[in-house]
Structure formats: structure tokens, C-alpha cells
Motif scaffolding. Structure first.
Motif, PDB file in Angstrom:
ATOM      1  N   TYR A  65     -69.604 -21.041 -77.168  1.00  0.00           N
ATOM      2  CA  TYR A  65     -69.601 -22.350 -76.504  1.00  0.00           C
ATOM      3  C   TYR A  65     -69.711 -22.175 -74.995  1.00  0.00           C
ATOM      4  CZ  TYR A  65     -68.148 -26.951 -74.911  1.00  0.00           C
ATOM      5  OH  TYR A  65     -68.104 -28.163 -74.285  1.00  0.00           O
ATOM      6  N   ASN A  66     -68.985 -21.216 -74.437  1.00  0.00           N
ATOM      7  CA  ASN A  66     -69.000 -20.994 -73.002  1.00  0.00           C
ATOM      8  C   ASN A  66     -70.358 -20.477 -72.524  1.00  0.00           C
ATOM      9  OD1 ASN A  66     -66.390 -21.881 -72.580  1.00  0.00           O
ATOM     10  ND2 ASN A  66     -65.498 -19.872 -73.006  1.00  0.00           N
ATOM     11  N   GLN A  67     -71.043 -19.714 -73.395  1.00  0.00           N
ATOM     12  CA  GLN A  67     -72.393 -19.282 -73.055  1.00  0.00           C
ATOM     13  C   GLN A  67     -73.314 -20.490 -72.888  1.00  0.00           C
ATOM     14  OE1 GLN A  67     -73.892 -16.296 -72.391  1.00  0.00           O
ATOM     15  NE2 GLN A  67     -75.756 -17.488 -72.035  1.00  0.00           N
ATOM     16  N   SER A  68     -73.209 -21.422 -73.850  1.00  0.00           N
ATOM     17  CA  SER A  68     -74.022 -22.641 -73.783  1.00  0.00           C
ATOM     18  C   SER A  68     -73.651 -23.486 -72.578  1.00  0.00           C
ATOM     19  CB  SER A  68     -73.836 -23.445 -75.070  1.00  0.00           C
ATOM     20  OG  SER A  68     -74.499 -24.686 -75.000  1.00  0.00           O
ATOM     21  N   LEU A  69     -72.349 -23.588 -72.284  1.00  0.00           N
ATOM     22  CA  LEU A  69     -71.900 -24.388 -71.152  1.00  0.00           C
ATOM     23  C   LEU A  69     -72.393 -23.810 -69.835  1.00  0.00           C
ATOM     24  CD1 LEU A  69     -70.211 -26.757 -70.109  1.00  0.00           C
ATOM     25  CD2 LEU A  69     -68.188 -25.269 -70.185  1.00  0.00           C
ATOM     26  N   SER A  70     -72.359 -22.486 -69.702  1.00  0.00           N
ATOM     27  CA  SER A  70     -72.846 -21.859 -68.463  1.00  0.00           C
ATOM     28  C   SER A  70     -74.333 -22.126 -68.265  1.00  0.00           C
ATOM     29  CB  SER A  70     -72.565 -20.351 -68.483  1.00  0.00           C
ATOM     30  OG  SER A  70     -73.375 -19.686 -69.448  1.00  0.00           O
ATOM     31  N   GLN A  71     -75.094 -22.136 -69.365  1.00  0.00           N
ATOM     32  CA  GLN A  71     -76.517 -22.439 -69.299  1.00  0.00           C
ATOM     33  C   GLN A  71     -76.733 -23.893 -68.845  1.00  0.00           C
ATOM     34  OE1 GLN A  71     -78.923 -20.175 -70.004  1.00  0.00           O
ATOM     35  NE2 GLN A  71     -80.702 -21.525 -69.781  1.00  0.00           N
ATOM     36  N   LYS A  72     -75.942 -24.803 -69.404  1.00  0.00           N
ATOM     37  CA  LYS A  72     -76.072 -26.217 -69.029  1.00  0.00           C
ATOM     38  C   LYS A  72     -75.737 -26.440 -67.564  1.00  0.00           C
ATOM     39  CE  LYS A  72     -75.020 -28.116 -73.630  1.00  0.00           C
ATOM     40  NZ  LYS A  72     -74.029 -28.878 -74.436  1.00  0.00           N
ATOM     41  N   ARG A  73     -74.747 -25.719 -67.064  1.00  0.00           N
ATOM     42  CA  ARG A  73     -74.373 -25.857 -65.654  1.00  0.00           C
ATOM     43  C   ARG A  73     -75.507 -25.396 -64.742  1.00  0.00           C
ATOM     44  NH1 ARG A  73     -68.054 -23.818 -66.397  1.00  0.00           N
ATOM     45  NH2 ARG A  73     -67.224 -25.926 -66.865  1.00  0.00           N
TER      46      ARG A  73
END
Length: 421
Positions: A365-373
Motif C-alpha cells: 500500500y505504501n509503495q502505491s501511496l508513494s507513487q501517487k504522491r
């Protein structure tokens, strides 16, 4: 160079910490002060009973409670105490049992003044849910008969009524209404079977109905329910707004209500709108840039591109995010602005936009969130005029370099950094 980089990094951090929070202009403040903060429009629907008290042909009559009556209206309140409404009414008259058969239809349209008795008498001192409206005005009406006279009887009318209100919510009120209507120039009786004896003011109809009022508008309350206490509260808010607006938080000589950069660096020259003067638009106020030039010998060319690039690549330029959010915090948008200005001043340069997340949550989830940021920051830069081909997005997932149990430390790693090349 290290000393120069240290001074410049302190400057950059000051700029980021005091990023522009665009405040309301003077006109916006004035508009807020002058605006009546209540809704003014409403739509009314009612249905109930009617009783034509005169004029009827001898031997003809309706039931004491005769159906059917209905009306719909649109109301506009100029103030909590006074308004106008335009409404349309429909009534059907039929015989009662053991009387001759008849059926006629009465329709009217009226423009009425409305007085809010609840506000005029300060009902808010003892109730916030009960109100009364008095309404009255003039209009036109017509009468047709199914089995009586032929054609249509056109009339003028006067109308007067009292409406009780029970507030169900800030958007809806339950109403009960009693209204009297008197007709002028009425040629035929309400039953349609004979003509009236006089055409001055002979036809009288009573309506009783229940219904709903729907309040329209973006404000919390409608004028029907705004009392003196609300006025005092609003006045206090206005005074507070003015007092707050006259403060000068950053001590730059421009009051906050006029200041488009209310957190400019102390001691730096500003324009009449409170914005730091930055003639070459490189993100460094002229006074501080002049100091750096004098101290570190930039030969009048401003802070060097190499210094700015070292600041960016050294991690001094960041964009920060709240927990579980891909929307940059307002105060950290200066980091995007710093990158944008650098890229505009150096059209041959490109940049990696690198996103990070804290360790709370799953790694995927954090990998995806970092990409979105990182994508969010890229979109801001594109909107600011940087070509998408010059920007490369990288999601680096979790940053485990800080204590994951520290709320303050986690805030630091929820970020986007840059690498220019």
C-alpha cells in the motif's frame, strides 16, 4: 562551497516554512462583512380543503370541509422579517350530499407580501422551531363550471392568510395555513348555476391546508429562522474578522487582510501586497540574494544554478503530505515552486520526482501511496508550465530511516524529493 550551501539551505528552509498561504483580498473581506449570511429563497407546496362562503345559488352548497385545494409558491425574503411570494392556487367545488349536483373549478395567481411574525416578535427567545408568517396581496383568478355557465369568469382578488411553521431541519419546514380570498368583478356564483347579485366584492373562499416548505441556498439557515441572536453572533464574527485582518503577523508593514504573503521572511522588502520582491523570479528575495552575492561573490549574477541544483539534489527541497494523503500540504507547495522556477530558468534540465511514505500500513500500500504522491507533484508542475517529458516519476515506497513510533518523525518522511539532471 559547504558554507555557501549551508547559508543557502537555511534561506530555502525559511522560504518553505513561510510559504504563501493566499489570504482573502480586501474586497473578499468587505464582501463577507456586507453579505447577509442566510438563505432567501424557498418553494412551498400545500394541499387541503376549501369552503366558498359566498356566493352560491340558493339550494346549492358544498361540504363544510370540501376537497380539493392545492397551491404552490415561490418566496424570496429580503430580510428575516419581510419578503414577497408568488403563488398559484387551485380549488374544486362540488355539491354536498342531498343537494343538486354541480362541479366548478377556481384558479388564481397572486403576488403577496410576507411578514415573519416569528422574527418580528422575537420568537427565538423561547423557541427555535415554531414560527408564523402573515401573507397578503393581490392577484387574478378565474372560475369555470362543468355543468353550469359556459366560458370562463375572470376576476381580480385580494388574499390574506396566516401560516404556522414547524422547522423540521435547516432545509425543510412543516406548515399549516389558513387563507381567505375575496373576488372582485365575479359574474357567476361558485356553483356556476346562476349569476351573482353584485360584482363588486361578493365571492369569498376560505382555504385550510398543510404542506412543506423547502429552503434553497448555500448558507446554513434560511431567513425564516434567523433571529437577533444570530445577528449578534454575526456581528461578533465580523468584528473578529476585522481585528484579525488588521494584524501584521509577519511584521512587514502590510496588514494580514491585505497581505498576499502573510508569512514573508522578517526584514525582507515587500511590495504593497506584502509579497517578497523577487525581480528575477528565481525563488530568492532580492535582498537575500544581494547578501549572498556580496558575501559569496556571485559577480552580480544572482545565486548560482549550481548552488540551487545542489540544494535540490541534496534533499533540501521537499514537498510534504499528511497521513495517508496524496495531496501536498499547503505550506510545502513552495518546494514545487522552487523546482518549477529552476526548470524554467534551465530548459535543458530534467527532474526525477521521488515519492516516499512512512512505515504505517502494508508495504504494498505504501509503495502505491508513494507513487501517487509523486504523480500529484508532477501534475502540479505540469500545471505550472513544465513539459511532462521533463519529469520522471519514481515511487520509492517506505522510508524506514526514522523511528516509526514517532508521529513527528513520520511526518518528515511522508514526502516527495527531487533529483535534477
Amino acid at each position: 562551497m559547504k558554507k555557501q550551501l549551508s547559508i543557502a539551505s537555511i534561506l530555502l528552509l525559511s522560504l518553505a516554512a513561510n510559504a504563501q498561504d493566499t489570504t482573502a483580498s480586501t474586497q473578499t473581506v468587505v464582501d463577507n462583512i456586507d453579505n447577509n449570511n442566510f438563505n432567501k429563497w424557498s418553494i412551498e407546496f400545500n394541499g387541503g380543503l376549501n369552503k366558498p362562503t359566498k356566493t352560491l345559488t340558493e339550494g346549492y352548497s358544498t361540504s363544510t370541509l370540501n376537497p380539493f385545494h392545492g397551491d404552490v409558491g415561490v418566496r424570496y425574503m429580503f430580510s428575516p422579517k419581510f419578503g414577497l411570494k408568488l403563488d398559484y392556487g387551485y380549488d374544486k367545488f362540488q355539491e354536498r350530499e342531498d343537494t343538486p349536483e354541480f362541479e366548478s373549478t377556481y384558479m388564481r395567481a397572486d403576488l403577496q407580501a410576507v411578514i415573519n411574525l416569528g422574527r418580528a416578535l422575537n420568537f427565538e427567545t423561547w423557541t427555535n422551531t415554531i414560527g408564523f408568517l402573515v401573507h397578503g396581496g393581490l392577484g387574478v383568478s378565474q372560475l369555470t363550471s362543468k355543468n353550469g355557465f359556459e366560458g370562463t369568469d375572470y376576476m381580480s382578488n385580494g388574499i390574506l392568510g396566516l401560516t404556522g411553521q414547524v422547522k423540521l431541519s435547516d432545509r425543510v419546514a412543516l406548515t399549516a395555513d389558513l387563507t381567505g380570498i375575496i373576488n372582485g368583478q365575479q359574474q357567476n356564483n361558485f356553483d356556476g348555476m346562476s349569476q351573482t347579485t353584485t360584482t363588486s366584492f361578493d365571492g369569498l373562499v376560505l382555504n385550510t391546508s398543510v404542506g412543506l416548505t423547502f429552503y434553497l441556498g448555500k448558507n446554513a439557515k434560511h431567513a425564516d429562522w434567523v433571529g437577533e441572536n444570530d445577528k449578534y453572533d454575526n456581528l461578533e464574527k465580523r468584528v473578529s474578522l476585522i481585528e484579525t485582518g488588521l494584524l501584521d503577523s509577519d511584521k512587514d508593514g502590510v496588514a494580514d487582510m491585505y497581505d498576499l504573503e502573510p508569512n514573508s521572511i522578517t526584514g525582507v522588502a515587500v511590495n504593497t501586497k506584502g509579497q517578497s520582491i523577487d525581480t528575477n523570479q528565481n525563488g530568492v528575495p532580492d535582498e537575500l540574494e544581494s547578501y549572498l552575492e556580496k558575501t559569496y561573490g556571485q559577480n552580480g549574477k544572482g545565486v548560482s544554478n549550481s548552488t540551487v541544483e545542489e540544494l535540490i539534489n541534496g534533499g533540501y527541497v521537499n514537498v510534504y503530505f499528511d497521513f495517508n494523503s496524496s495531496k501536498p500540504t499547503t505550506n510545502s507547495l513552495a518546494g514545487v515552486d522552487f523546482l518549477v522556477k529552476y526548470l524554467k530558468n534551465n530548459p535543458s534540465k530534467n527532474a526525477d520526482i521521488i515519492g516516499y511514505a512512512d512505515e504505517v500500513g502494508s508495504s504494498s500500500y505504501n509503495q502505491s501511496l508513494s507513487q501517487k504522491r509523486a504523480e500529484a507533484v508532477k501534475n502540479i508542475a505540469i500545471s505550472a508550465g513544465i513539459d511532462a517529458s521533463r519529469l520522471n516519476v519514481i515511487g520509492n515506497g517506505e522510508d524506514a530511516s526514522v523511528n516509526k513510533n514517532s508521529k513527528e518523525a513520520r511526518q518528515i518522511v511522508r514526502r516527495v524529493t527531487f533529483q535534477v539532471k
